[in-house]
Design an enzyme around this catalytic site. Structure first.
Site, PDB file in Angstrom:
ATOM      1  N   LYS A   1    -112.858 -16.346 -45.623  1.00 54.47           N
ATOM      2  CA  LYS A   1    -111.905 -15.275 -45.342  1.00 54.47           C
ATOM      3  C   LYS A   1    -111.567 -14.584 -46.669  1.00 54.47           C
ATOM      4  CE  LYS A   1    -111.701 -16.177 -40.940  1.00 54.47           C
ATOM      5  NZ  LYS A   1    -112.063 -15.183 -39.908  1.00 54.47           N
TER       6      LYS A   1
ATOM      7  N   ASP B   1    -107.730 -18.190 -38.354  1.00 51.75           N
ATOM      8  CA  ASP B   1    -106.638 -17.520 -39.067  1.00 51.75           C
ATOM      9  C   ASP B   1    -105.321 -18.275 -38.962  1.00 51.75           C
ATOM     10  OD1 ASP B   1    -108.249 -15.507 -39.990  1.00 51.75           O
ATOM     11  OD2 ASP B   1    -107.694 -14.061 -38.449  1.00 51.75           O
TER      12      ASP B   1
ATOM     13  N   SER C   1    -117.303 -14.356 -36.425  1.00 56.08           N
ATOM     14  CA  SER C   1    -117.595 -13.635 -35.180  1.00 56.08           C
ATOM     15  C   SER C   1    -117.795 -12.156 -35.426  1.00 56.08           C
ATOM     16  CB  SER C   1    -116.447 -13.829 -34.191  1.00 56.08           C
ATOM     17  OG  SER C   1    -115.252 -13.255 -34.710  1.00 56.08           O
TER      18      SER C   1
ATOM     19  N   LYS D   1    -104.085  -6.023 -35.390  1.00 56.47           N
ATOM     20  CA  LYS D   1    -105.011  -5.419 -36.353  1.00 56.47           C
ATOM     21  C   LYS D   1    -106.418  -5.338 -35.754  1.00 56.47           C
ATOM     22  CE  LYS D   1    -107.250  -7.862 -39.271  1.00 56.47           C
ATOM     23  NZ  LYS D   1    -107.712  -8.725 -40.389  1.00 56.47           N
TER      24      LYS D   1
END
Length: 422
Positions: A334, A307, A164, A19
């Site tokens: 997130k 993640d 980031s 992705k």
């Protein structure tokens, strides 16, 4: 709602493409004002959000009949003087990385908005950085929607990057600014994703200099992207769920389509699983993970790979000793607060969990029971809980599995393909 139970696992899968790489490829192609070809792009909800945004700006994007490549023609990109709204749906990557590039288009005003989850994700630090570089914005609070105006002039800014994606946004946009720029990052998380962005700049021949710790960047302005033909690599973030399937079932799973030299930060999950007792073997672009009878606990710093927190906490359920995941406070910003959400789900399964400000500690040797758990409309939590079902004494039920399509629409089909007959 989906109901899952404990079954034998084994076999091999071809992993979808990245992705993060797909979105970077699409944005660079769109702002190249040229024709590009992208092979092996991921097709998911998040990448669809990026495709839609690029098309709104005037890019013509067409896919081959089999979806194996797409052509991006951005020669007629023209939004000068226009007022636009771009809906980036659930894609934080698209929202953050696109933000500064919009300042190169001479539009009157462009509003970035998304779904309920995206509009809870902080963007104010990035907005303030771009204010120092010539752009202006209107927003209420710290999150989207945000309406952008002004031109990306360049200059200097300082920004704390708890994600980031803030720095990656600046790296992608500032080469197109009118003058040179300097960016200082007194705080920077998830450094491998910055290195990924730098790879794309290197491929484009962009002039910049950056410190070894990636926290001071000097970028020459007045540069341009060019049309290119690229191939997107397999996604280690998606592969992580299959690695852990093998780890927690004591079986072997082979994942195809991965590049051992890739800079993706989530590749390091293989090192973590090795430390926990798994066997990892590479063969070209395939990697096989074999789980032991029992996993070992330990302390693992996940700052560069946040993640992986949901799926690694599932691996920790199989450990005989305590496991701590630390320095991963960035997991709280997130799609959801993944630290709090995973604690809630793991406790529902019978685990003893301690929530830290920057992570989780899972007590070893727990008996894991089936139970209803929540997906929280978070693709990585949903997929992690599906893997957890392989250890449960009773059936596990996830209230809503649909959000897995954000990055991995074929996940449950591949999950089923690895189930063996008893």
């Amino acid at each position: 709602m989906i109901k899952l139970g404990k079954v034998p696992i084994g076999g091999r899968v071809m992993i979808p493409s990245s992705k993060s790489q797909t979105i970077r490829a699409l944005l660079i192609a769109t702002f190249a004002r040229s024709v590009s070809v992208i092979h092996n792009p991921l097709q998911s909800s998040d990448t669809e959000a990026c495709l839609s945004a690029c098309r709104t700006l005037g890019a013509e994007i067409t896919f081959s009949d089999d979806g194996s490549f797409c052509t991006v023609d951005s020669r007629n990109l023209n939004v000068k003087g226009k007022t636009l709204t771009i809906d980036t749906m659930n894609s934080g990557t698209t929202t953050y990385l696109l933000y500064g590039l919009l300042g190169t288009l001479d539009a009157e005003r462009i509003t970035l908005t998304g779904d309920e989850q995206l509009n809870r994700r902080p963007i104010l630090p990035l907005v303030n950085a771009y204010r120092c570089l010539g752009m202006d914005a209107e927003l209420s609070g710290e999150c989207p929607p945000v309406t952008i105006s002004g031109t990306l002039l360049g200059g200097s800014c300082s920004i704390e990057c708890r994600t980031s994606q803030y720095l990656s946004s600046l790296l992608l946009s500032l080469p197109l600014a009118e003058k040179d720029s300097i960016v200082d990052c007194p705080l920077l998380y998830e450094k491998p994703y910055v290195r990924m962005t730098l790879q794309w700049l290197d491929r484009q021949g962009i002039e910049y200099s950056i410190s070894d710790d990636l926290q001071h960047v000097e970028i020459k302005g007045g540069q341009h992207y060019r049309g290119d033909e690229v191939t997107v690599t397999g996604d280690f973030s998606s592969a992580s769920f299959f690695f852990v399937m093998a780890a927690v079932t004591g079986s072997s799973v082979t994942v195809d389509g991965l590049d051992r030299k890739d800079v993706q930060g989530d590749k390091r999950i293989l090192d973590v699983l090795s430390e926990m007792g798994c066997t990892v073997k590479w063969d070209g672009y395939s990697v096989t993970v074999t789980g032991p009878e029992h996993l070992k606990g330990g302390t693992f710093d996940l700052n560069s790979m946040p993640d992986t927190l949901p799926i690694l906490t599932v691996a920790a359920l199989k450990a005989e000793t305590d496991t701590a995941f630390i320095n991963v406070a960035n997991a709280r910003i997130k799609e959801t607060d993944r630290i709090a959400c995973m604690r809630e789900n793991l406790e529902a399964l019978g685990a003893e969990v301690t929530e830290l400000p920057d992570g989780l500690v899972i007590k070893g040797g727990a008996r894991i029971n089936g139970a209803p758990v929540k997906g929280f409309k978070d693709h990585r939590i949903i997929m992690a809980m599906a893997v957890a079902s392989l250890m449960c004494s009773d059936a596990l039920t996830i209230d809503d599995e649909s959000a897995s399509a954000v990055t991995f629409p074929t996940f449950f089909r591949l999950f089923e393909s690895l189930k063996k007959e008893n």
